[in-house]
Design a protein around this motif. Structure first.
Motif, PDB file in Angstrom:
ATOM      1  N   GLY A   4      -1.487   6.451 104.064  1.00  0.00           N
ATOM      2  CA  GLY A   4      -2.754   6.339 104.791  1.00  0.00           C
ATOM      3  C   GLY A   4      -2.719   6.751 106.228  1.00  0.00           C
ATOM      4  N   LYS A   5      -2.909   5.834 106.994  1.00  0.00           N
ATOM      5  CA  LYS A   5      -3.132   6.144 108.408  1.00  0.00           C
ATOM      6  C   LYS A   5      -1.842   6.415 109.167  1.00  0.00           C
ATOM      7  N   ARG A   7       1.244   5.958 111.002  1.00  0.00           N
ATOM      8  CA  ARG A   7       2.241   4.910 111.080  1.00  0.00           C
ATOM      9  C   ARG A   7       3.375   5.428 111.898  1.00  0.00           C
ATOM     10  N   ARG A  48       2.681   1.628 113.093  1.00  0.00           N
ATOM     11  CA  ARG A  48       1.649   2.349 112.356  1.00  0.00           C
ATOM     12  C   ARG A  48       0.428   2.535 113.232  1.00  0.00           C
ATOM     13  N   ARG A  51      -6.725   4.709 113.013  1.00  0.00           N
ATOM     14  CA  ARG A  51      -7.973   4.784 113.767  1.00  0.00           C
ATOM     15  C   ARG A  51      -8.733   3.459 113.728  1.00  0.00           C
ATOM     16  N   PHE A  52      -8.304   2.566 112.813  1.00  0.00           N
ATOM     17  CA  PHE A  52      -8.928   1.252 112.760  1.00  0.00           C
ATOM     18  C   PHE A  52      -8.410   0.315 113.856  1.00  0.00           C
ATOM     19  N   THR A  53      -7.243   0.627 114.393  1.00  0.00           N
ATOM     20  CA  THR A  53      -6.604  -0.352 115.276  1.00  0.00           C
ATOM     21  C   THR A  53      -6.500   0.169 116.695  1.00  0.00           C
ATOM     22  N   ARG A  54      -6.606  -0.785 117.651  1.00  0.00           N
ATOM     23  CA  ARG A  54      -6.462  -0.425 119.072  1.00  0.00           C
ATOM     24  C   ARG A  54      -5.010  -0.153 119.408  1.00  0.00           C
ATOM     25  N   VAL A  55      -4.173  -0.985 118.876  1.00  0.00           N
ATOM     26  CA  VAL A  55      -2.740  -0.817 119.120  1.00  0.00           C
ATOM     27  C   VAL A  55      -2.064  -0.615 117.769  1.00  0.00           C
ATOM     28  N   VAL A  57       0.193  -1.152 114.486  1.00  0.00           N
ATOM     29  CA  VAL A  57       0.654  -2.336 113.756  1.00  0.00           C
ATOM     30  C   VAL A  57       2.169  -2.236 113.647  1.00  0.00           C
ATOM     31  N   ARG A  58       2.835  -3.308 114.050  1.00  0.00           N
ATOM     32  CA  ARG A  58       4.296  -3.283 114.135  1.00  0.00           C
ATOM     33  C   ARG A  58       4.893  -4.086 112.989  1.00  0.00           C
ATOM     34  N   SER A  59       5.893  -3.543 112.315  1.00  0.00           N
ATOM     35  CA  SER A  59       6.653  -4.331 111.339  1.00  0.00           C
ATOM     36  C   SER A  59       8.120  -4.043 111.534  1.00  0.00           C
ATOM     37  N   PRO A  78       5.441  -8.448 109.909  1.00  0.00           N
ATOM     38  CA  PRO A  78       4.715  -9.698 110.112  1.00  0.00           C
ATOM     39  C   PRO A  78       4.677 -10.608 108.881  1.00  0.00           C
TER      40      PRO A  78
END
Lengths: 211, 779
Positions: A4-5, A7, A48, A51-55, A57-59, A78
């Motif tokens: 998807g987006k 990452r 990751r 476009r949905f997230t401001r920052v 996503v961290r894993s 997470p």
């Protein structure tokens, strides 16, 4: 994993190379040097961008290369989750939920991950070039490869995989999607800002490209 | 009218009748395979529901496909290929193989998700709910599972679509390989097909099976995979094929055997044809009568019809054996006629008992048999003598005489008979006793393995155990849904108390219009929704813009009309809802609540008592009660028939003593056969009862003829004994052939009647000859 987006997976890798890389180093020789005997376990931090997230996503977790075609991704944050790719199947296990099994052929992004990591850590340039067009992007001490997927189903979901590293270690894998969003995997704790600190894609890529 | 003209007249009439029957049969004959024909007729509302669920419910028409023979990934791929090709075929409404994803949900359903979901009933959709959902989505983005969600994230951050999709899946899901259903204990991919045609439409199902087979052949080309199709529709087609094959085989074998037998008995080729004439008349008349009365002939009735070979054969054999050199055939037949008529009448009365049973299949059988026997007797009486010339020499031959003497010796066994009968009675009274087949499913003529396999597949695919059901009576669907919703708190209590593990009803899938309207009213309007989103997004990594589609669909949900069952036609939801909201014969709705897990019937019963419109049904008890009541009904009819039978014989013979002699072998044989069946541990089914009646009818025939010959002191007993021997041999041959059948019905018939014929034959020989009669000299 890759899907998807954007990452950004950041593979934490070992430190800088010891010898300067010869200018006429070919991609195959480079890849051959990367090969390691399985099992190989690497800690990683993945970012990751979407476009949905401001920052991003961290894993974080560990990536284990157990054999050609056998990969295991264990995520601690997470949310605890284990993904195993083996025998052309993906198994996703989460505490308290039913195990899901999907054919690898149905998730081209994960197929690409498997192909690239197996090829790189297996040092098998031939296998890698079967699934990807390999372009050498450069350099001295450190190198950058671009893997462009050949199968159409994969190419629809993934434009290219950029591999950064030095000498005989991969430090970052960047999964770039057709809409230019990125997924950066870093295998080097030193290159990654601490949790809570702001993270930019350009900054991470620069940290990856550093030798 | 002189002889020749009389004969010509009789022949013409016969030919005309044959033509008429043949025309009727050719024009109107159709083979029925409706398996309900042998089920008892329902009387109470519960029994109607039971038979609906068993026979006509939408679940009853499902076909279950199992693919096996290759590795799991290959099978999974074939399952997908089969599904995608079959789904587009005409005649198929739905194909499911476990891979149904949220992308398969109909758009109408997706658009209505905020009205269908119950997740916002207690706590309405607000900023805190949305914030919690966004937190979950954030974690999902870090996971490979996200590849399912990413297309939906902007439209459906709370994943109501996924929740709805999960709810439509069976309660107990079979295991999956590559997202496709597999059997638990073997490597077989499973698919469920819902056809357009009902299970009992044999022609449509035949076409459907052919389509499925050809599509599968294309999909599985080059692999070792094989396909197995189960379900009532498939069974009907396979039964038809099997009955036809077996009927052909049996018919051929029986014909060959008969030719051989008659040839040996009479040593005249002509007699073979003669004996076949009444038989052909019987078959034609039987089929014509059933076609005329019922429109179709059931395959099993036709198979039973072959038993007529054994019975109808007796009439010409009696005539042929009694032919004398000096006496014209017409005279002989006139002398035999009263006995013949008594035999036909008594057997027909016994079969009338089946007509009174009310079961379509048995009524067909009664009509078939009575018409057939009447035709055979008529043909023997009026047609056969015209074509018979001289007597059969073998009747007078020395070997026949020796045979007669040997048969006469059987009377020495007379003292043994009371002992054997006493033993039989002892077995019945004190021994294991007679078991009755109470299982409704076993009354079906289908082989047990097919039924067991279907049950296994239905269980694997998660159908709730259908033993206990709650039924809610309502005038229409909306009322039913509202009633079901009102039961929710009580049902929840029952689960909490452990009386049931879980339940399902139509309102869990599709809420009432009333409830949907209520939910609609609680959804936030546009401005409130925007504020809600902004507040939820503030704490998350998400940007508010990403969820613009979500806000748009929320607004759309507030305005659109509620969802009704008709909107879901053609989707898996519709299948389930139709099954849970069946209509009754009087146009009302009998909504079902299916139950999961071990059921505390007592607590459920108490619950049903408290609520007016709710009823608890124990389907197993209902079906057993149905079968038992029905069997009592048939037995009562048989007792009446037995009384009438004895009355007819008494009327014909006009002597109490003679009547007793004629009836005794039949009664004793019946006791002996029942004892043997009890010892074998065979549970008695309807078909055994039919067989016993048939055997009794045959026994009466033997006894009548034999007794008549013995009664007349002028008469040579040899022809009677010869006739008896040939009759018994021919009948035994036919029923021994039937006993080899793989169809349980025919097998039961074959074994029971075979035993009955043997018993009647022996007892007639032992009991009936007059003891003080001197041995006859041969002429």
């Amino acid at each position: 994993m890759i899907s998807g987006k954007h990452r950004v997976l950041i593979l934490l890798a070992a430190l800088a190379s010891l010898d300067p890389v010869r200018a006429e180093d070919t991609a195959s020789a480079l890849i051959a040097r990367l090969g390691k005997a399985p099992p190989v376990t690497e800690a990683f931090v993945e970012f990751r961008f979407s476009r949905f997230t401001r920052v991003p996503v961290r894993s974080a977790g560990t990536l284990a290369y157990l054999a050609p075609g056998h990969l295991r991704r264990i995520v601690a944050e997470p949310r605890a989750e284990t993904t195993t790719i083996q025998d052309g199947q993906i198994r996703i296990e989460r505490a308290g939920q039913k195990v899901r099994t999907v054919a690898l052929s149905r998730v081209p992004e994960l197929d690409a991950l498997l192909g690239s990591v197996s090829g790189l850590l297996g040092g098998d340039a031939a296998a890698l070039s079967a699934g990807f067009t390999i372009e050498l992007e450069g350099g001295n001490g450190s190198f950058a490869l671009a893997l462009v997927p050949k199968p159409k189903a994969m190419a629809r979901k993934l434009a290219r995989i950029r591999v950064f590293g030095s000498r005989d270690r991969v430090s970052c894998l960047v999964f770039v999607e057709p809409d230019a969003e990125q997924n950066i995997v870093v295998l080097d704790p030193g290159r990654v800002p601490a949790p809570g600190q702001p993270v930019e894609a350009e900054g991470l890529l620069a940290a990856c490209a550093r030798g | 009218m002189n002889q020749a003209r009389a004969r010509a007249l009789r022949t013409s009439v016969a030919v005309l009748l044959v033509l008429a029957f043949a025309l009727l049969v050719v024009r109107d004959f159709s083979l029925g395979t409706d398996l309900r024909s042998f089920l008892p007729p329902p009387e109470t509302a519960d029994e109607r529901l039971l038979l609906d669920q068993v026979a006509e419910g939408p679940g009853a028409r499902l076909l279950f496909l199992a693919i096996e023979g290759s590795g799991p990934m290959v099978l999974a791929a074939q399952s997908q290929a089969l599904k995608s090709t079959l789904a587009g075929q005409p005649g198929i409404r739905l194909v499911a193989n476990g891979s149904e994803s949220i992308d398969d949900l109909p758009e109408r359903l997706v658009a209505s998700r905020f009205l269908l979901t119950d997740r916002f009933d207690v706590h309405p959709l607000d900023a805190s709910v949305l914030a919690a959902a966004l937190h979950e989505r954030e974690a999902d983005l870090a996971s490979p599972a996200a590849f399912v969600l990413e297309d939906w994230l902007g439209r459906d951050p709370t994943l109501e679509v996924l929740y709805l999709a999960e709810r439509q899946k069976p309660a107990r899901e079979p295991r999956r390989v590559d997202e496709v259903w597999f059997e638990a204990d073997r490597e077989a991919a499973l698919l469920v097909v819902e056809p357009e045609a009902a299970a009992f439409d044999a022609a449509a199902n035949r076409a459907l099976l052919a389509t499925i087979e050809s599509v599968f052949a294309a999909v599985a080309a080059g692999t070792t995979s094989v396909l197995q199709v189960n379900g009532p529709g498939a069974y009907g087609v396979r039964m038809e094929a099997r009955i036809r094959n077996e009927a052909n085989l049996l018919g051929f074998a029986a014909t060959a055997g008969m030719v051989l037998l008659v040839g040996i008995a009479y040593r005249r080729a002509g007699f073979v044809l003669l004996s076949a004439l009444p038989l052909a008349a019987a078959a034609l008349a039987g089929i014509a009568a059933v076609t005329l009365a019922f429109g179709t002939v059931h395959g099993v009735t036709l198979a039973f019809g072959f038993t007529l070979i054994g019975v109808a054969q007796d009439y010409p054999i009696h005539l042929l054996s009694h032919l004398g050199m000096a006496t014209p055939a017409a005279t002989t037949v006139r002398r035999l006629w009263p006995t013949l008529l008594t035999g036909v009448a008594s057997t027909s009365i016994a079969y009338l008992a089946f007509y009174a049973s009310g079961v379509a299949g048995l009524q067909q059988l009664a009509v078939f048999t009575i018409a057939g026997l009447a035709a055979a007797a008529a043909a023997t009486r009026w047609i056969l003598p015209d074509w018979t010339r001289a007597a059969s020499p073998v009747v007078r031959s020395p070997s026949a005489a020796r045979l007669a003497d040997r048969l006469a010796a059987f009377t020495r066994l007379r003292p043994i008979v009371p002992v054997v009968v006493a033993a039989a009675v002892g077995v019945l009274v004190f021994g294991p006793g007679l078991a009755f087949e109470n299982n409704l499913a076993r009354l079906s003529p289908l082989p047990k393995e097919w039924l067991d396999r279907e049950v296994q597949l239905r269980r694997t695919l998660g159908s709730a155990d259908m033993r206990h059901l709650l039924v809610v009576d309502a005038a229409d669907r909306e009322t039913a849904l509202r009633l079901l919703e009102s039961l929710e708190p009580d049902l929840g209590d029952l689960v909490a108390q452990g009386a049931i593990d879980g339940y399902e009803h139509a309102a869990t899938l599709l809420p009432s219009v009333q409830r949907q309207a209520w939910r609609q009213s609680r959804l936030p309007h546009a401005a409130a929704a925007q504020a809600m989103l902004d507040a939820a997004v503030a704490d998350s990594v998400f940007v508010a813009d990403a969820f613009a589609p979500f806000l748009a669909e929320l607004e759309e949900a507030r305005r659109q009309p509620p969802l009704v069952p008709g909107d879901l036609a053609g989707t898996p939801f519709a299948l389930k809802i139709d099954a849970l909201l069946p209509s009754t014969a009087d146009g009302r709705i009998a909504a079902l609540v299916t139950l999961r897990g071990t059921v505390d019937a007592v607590r459920l019963g108490a619950f049903a008592e408290r609520r007016d419109a709710v009823r608890l049904i124990d389907l197993k008890a209902a079906s057993e009660g149905l079968v038992a009541r029905y069997r009592d009904h048939v037995l009562d009819s048989l007792v009446i028939a037995a009384i009438l039978l004895v009355g007819v014989i008494g009327l014909a013979l006009r002597s109490f003593r003679r009547t007793l002699r004629v009836v005794t072998p039949m009664v004793l044989t019946t006791i002996l056969v029942l004892a043997i069946l009890a010892l074998l541990g065979t549970p008695l089914s309807l078909f055994h009862l039919v067989a016993l009646v048939l055997a009794a009818g045959l026994g009466i025939d033997y006894a009548l003829f034999f007794e008549a010959a013995e009664h007349d002191p002028e008469d040579d007993p040899l022809p009677s004994r010869h006739a008896l021997l040939v009759c018994a041999a021919s009948t035994m041959m036919v029923f021994a052939l039937l006993a080899t059948s793989s169809l349980p019905v025919l097998h039961a018939l074959g074994v029971t009647v075979g035993l009955g014929v043997a018993g009647n034959f022996l007892l007639a020989l032992i009991l009936l000859p007059a003891r003080d009669r001197p041995a006859r000299q041969q002429d």
